[in-house]
Design an enzyme around this catalytic site. Structure first.
Site, PDB file in Angstrom:
ATOM      1  N   HIS A 385     -30.138  19.014  13.521  1.00  0.00           N
ATOM      2  CA  HIS A 385     -29.384  20.065  13.893  1.00  0.00           C
ATOM      3  C   HIS A 385     -30.752  21.139  14.363  1.00  0.00           C
ATOM      4  O   HIS A 385     -30.423  22.067  15.152  1.00  0.00           O
ATOM      5  CB  HIS A 385     -28.754  20.980  12.702  1.00  0.00           C
ATOM      6  CG  HIS A 385     -27.617  21.577  13.463  1.00  0.00           C
ATOM      7  ND1 HIS A 385     -27.586  22.299  14.803  1.00  0.00           N
ATOM      8  CD2 HIS A 385     -26.603  22.216  12.611  1.00  0.00           C
ATOM      9  CE1 HIS A 385     -26.501  22.925  14.970  1.00  0.00           C
ATOM     10  NE2 HIS A 385     -25.883  22.801  13.661  1.00  0.00           N
ATOM     11  N   ASP A 389     -27.738  21.154  18.991  1.00  0.00           N
ATOM     12  CA  ASP A 389     -26.734  21.731  18.683  1.00  0.00           C
ATOM     13  C   ASP A 389     -25.385  21.536  18.534  1.00  0.00           C
ATOM     14  O   ASP A 389     -25.075  20.101  18.973  1.00  0.00           O
ATOM     15  CB  ASP A 389     -26.571  23.068  19.776  1.00  0.00           C
ATOM     16  CG  ASP A 389     -27.746  23.975  19.984  1.00  0.00           C
ATOM     17  OD1 ASP A 389     -28.273  24.112  18.998  1.00  0.00           O
ATOM     18  OD2 ASP A 389     -27.945  24.636  21.065  1.00  0.00           O
TER      19      ASP A 389
END
Length: 414
Positions: A385, A389
């Site tokens: 992450h 995204d």
């Protein structure tokens, strides 16, 4: 004439190996190119072949011992003479501990008197704060400021000279000794490959901000396509048409649309890769390995299936090379072959994502106003992450799902 058996180059960043097994015994005849000894590295197991014919006359490194690249493992005597030495001599002598490097001579301190407590108290707040945080006593700092005051530079100089740090408030806990094993247990030393797998998996968990998103794909269209062309495909190309080639093709389409999933973090930079080297996880008796299909985007379905078969055989036979395992940009793992219905795969560092395939199972699906039993597969995408995204991860998985449910998209690059 005696010929030394040396540890060959083991690949980039690999400098040491473990002697797993001697394939020839002391005094046994050896022909050119005969495998003599098996080495195990962090990544692969490889055989060292004889470069000359003769008799294995000396074994210098015993099984289980470590040896560096270029190290001598043993010798082959062309005249057939065996070194007269006791059996224990075949074990390597313990290497002498390296001499500690001489400590660098500290730079000469400025001609100043050690600071007394009052001098430090009269000094500026920056110097006092740094001295307190560093645990330095006033007498350890040579004051060079006006009127005998301590400057921030004086504190930095004391630190650079290696002034002793305060003792820890509590001693570090001692390493836990190995526990005693029970009568129905056995202790087996971890192989280098297993230790490396454990290290890399823990590294992925500790480094990446790892998250997993899920979806499911209706496998009806792909299964129907495979069934229609199974015999003709195998007859023409000499290999069976499997599911993996469809998933690799679908992933490449998605990777081209969402380049962050094919990228990696390097320090404060992001490296975007304009090539698609797809790793395919393969389970072996020694552990999980991930051989890589180079430039998979330029391969046909048949070429992908042939390469997967070739790498799978090499993995099971322990014949993979460092080059076979290095440099992947994205990984696919198929736990479905073992019956896994759903999982959260762990990243293969430094890659930013990995796709998990699973078991195909018929489930009720609503199609229009009807409910039908359809062959469904859960898909899982674990991703970093820090780089990828949520929108990109979900979009990636949707594009893979579309490619599988409508495989004609893969044929027209849609």
């Amino acid at each position: 004439m005696a010929t030394e058996i040396k540890v060959p180059a083991l690949g980039e960043s690999v400098t040491e190996a473990t002697v797993a097994k001697w394939l020839k015994k002391l005094g046994e005849p050896v022909a050119v190119d005969d495998p003599v000894v098996e080495l195990e590295t962090d990544k692969v197991t490889l055989e060292v072949n004889a470069t000359a014919a003769g008799v294995l006359s000396e074994i210098r490194v015993s099984e289980g011992a470590n040896v560096n690249v270029g190290g001598v493992l043993g010798t082959i005597d062309g005249a057939g003479k065996v070194a007269a030495a006791p059996a224990a001599a075949s074990k390597p002598a313990p290497a002498a501990p390296p001499k500690p490097a001489a400590a660098p001579t500290p730079a000469a301190a400025p001609k100043a008197e050690p600071a007394a407590g009052g001098a430090l108290d009269r000094s500026g707040p920056a110097a006092r704060k740094l001295a307190a945080e560093s645990g330095l006593a006033p007498e350890q700092i040579a004051a060079t400021g006006k009127d005998g005051r301590v400057t921030k530079a004086d504190v930095m100089t004391a630190l650079e000279r290696g002034a002793p740090q305060p003792a820890p408030s509590a001693p570090a806990p001692a390493a836990r000794p190995p526990r005693e094993i029970g009568p129905r247990e056995e202790r087996v030393r971890m192989t280098r490959l297993r230790k490396r797998i454990a290290q890399r998996l823990k590294e992925a968990q500790n480094t990446a901000a790892m998250l997993t998103t899920f979806n499911e794909a209706d496998m009806t269209a792909v299964m129907g396509l495979r069934e229609r062309y199974r015999d003709s495909f195998e007859k023409k190309h000499g290999v069976r048409l499997g599911f993996m080639s469809f998933f690799i093709k679908a992933c490449i389409v998605a990777l081209k649309e969402l380049p962050a999933v094919n990228a990696e973090i390097d320090g404060d930079d992001i490296i975007y890769k304009n090539h698609y080297d797809i790793g395919v996880a393969v389970g072996t008796e020694q552990g999980l390995v991930v051989p890589v299909l180079r430039d998979a985007d330029q391969m046909s379905f048949a070429e992908i299936e042939k390469k997967i078969g070739e790498l799978g055989r090499k993995a099971r036979d322990g014949k993979l090379t460092i080059e076979d395992l290095s440099g992947g940009t994205f990984t696919i793992s198929n736990g479905g072959i073992y019956g896994s219905l759903m999982s959260t795969p762990i990243l293969n560092p430094p890659q930013s994502a990995i796709l998990g395939m699973h078991k195909i199972q018929k489930r009720p699906v609503v199609l229009g106003d009807k409910i039908e039993a359809r062959p469904m597969m859960y898909l899982a995408l674990s991703y970093d992450h820090r780089l990828v995204d949520g929108r990109e991860a979900v979009s990636f998985l949707v594009r893979v799902k579309e490619g599988i449910e409508e495989p004609e998209r893969l044929l027209v690059d849609m």
